[in-house]
Design an enzyme around this catalytic site. Sequence first.
Site, short mmCIF file in Angstrom:
data_model
loop_
_atom_site.label_atom_id
_atom_site.label_comp_id
_atom_site.label_asym_id
_atom_site.label_seq_id
_atom_site.Cartn_x
_atom_site.Cartn_y
_atom_site.Cartn_z
CD GLU A 109 -2.76 1.22 0.48
OE1 GLU A 109 -2.83 1.30 -0.79
OE2 GLU A 109 -4.18 1.14 0.71
CG ASP A 113 -5.89 9.22 5.33
OD1 ASP A 113 -5.50 9.53 6.54
OD2 ASP A 113 -6.80 9.81 5.02
CB VAL A 163 1.96 14.21 1.49
CG1 VAL A 163 2.03 14.26 2.94
CG2 VAL A 163 1.29 12.61 1.57
P1 IMP Z 1 -7.66 5.28 3.49
O1 IMP Z 1 -9.05 4.52 3.21
O2 IMP Z 1 -8.32 6.37 4.18
O3 IMP Z 1 -6.65 4.47 4.44
O4 IMP Z 1 -7.25 5.81 2.51
C1 IMP Z 1 -5.93 5.24 1.69
C2 IMP Z 1 -5.72 5.85 0.49
O5 IMP Z 1 -6.10 7.27 0.55
C3 IMP Z 1 -4.37 5.92 0.02
O6 IMP Z 1 -4.18 4.78 -0.85
C4 IMP Z 1 -4.32 7.10 -1.06
O7 IMP Z 1 -4.81 6.96 -2.54
C5 IMP Z 1 -5.47 8.17 -0.54
N1 IMP Z 1 -4.74 9.13 0.36
C6 IMP Z 1 -4.63 9.17 1.61
N2 IMP Z 1 -3.90 10.29 2.05
C7 IMP Z 1 -3.45 10.88 0.94
C8 IMP Z 1 -2.44 12.02 0.81
O8 IMP Z 1 -2.14 12.81 2.00
N3 IMP Z 1 -2.41 12.28 -0.54
C9 IMP Z 1 -2.93 11.57 -1.46
N4 IMP Z 1 -3.49 10.64 -1.35
C10 IMP Z 1 -3.93 10.22 -0.07
#
Ligand code: IMP
Length: 200
Positions: A109, A113, A163
Amino acid sequence: MTFPSPVSYTDLMGGISEILFSAEQIQARVLELGAAISRDYVGCRPLLVGVLKGVFPFMADLARAITIPVEVDFMAIASYSAESRQHGAVRIQKDLDSAIGGRHVLFVEDVVDTGLTLNYVLRNLRSRDPATLQVCAMFDKGTRRLVRTPIHYKGFDLPDRFVVGYGLDYRELYRNLPFVGLLKADVLHPDEHTKKGSSK
Ligand code: IMP
């Protein structure tokens, strides 16, 4: 107010306010991760699985840093809606090419986030009965986590900031930067200062 699209590399770089992890730091850490994975999976022929698109530079670098035989496969996912996304429900747009039953799967991954995406994908992969299923994430925004998710191999912790670079985009741009950095405030839409990326 709308901002003009960057038309040159200089324009792209001009949108960056701070480099958090340089290309050299990233490459050095990827080599360490690759060495650890090569040791731990010796004799196992692991299958590296990634979700497009953000993972593509990390997957390419990690696969080349691993010194044992590996296979690579990709999925693509999309949210049904903003609301369903909050519950972690995503739709598989492109499934894996290979069956993973009985395989040693290492899920790769770019950034974890909230953990919702990872949680959903891991549940989906687990239901296919891999022999083992572990996670390697280059970046971890641990303070934003909404669901507990295992990370067995981790590159770097990130602060709770949006970011770009090393695969991570803002409106599909900046993925090709070899470092990870912050965007200048006037490039980022006001709603997106604390929000996550708009697309995988
Ligand atoms: P989660 O489901 O919230 O953990 O999201 C994960 C996905 O969100 C990652 O694989 C990224 O595609 C996107 N993402 C999370 N934070 C960022 C960031 O700071 N910049 C760009 N994409 C992000």
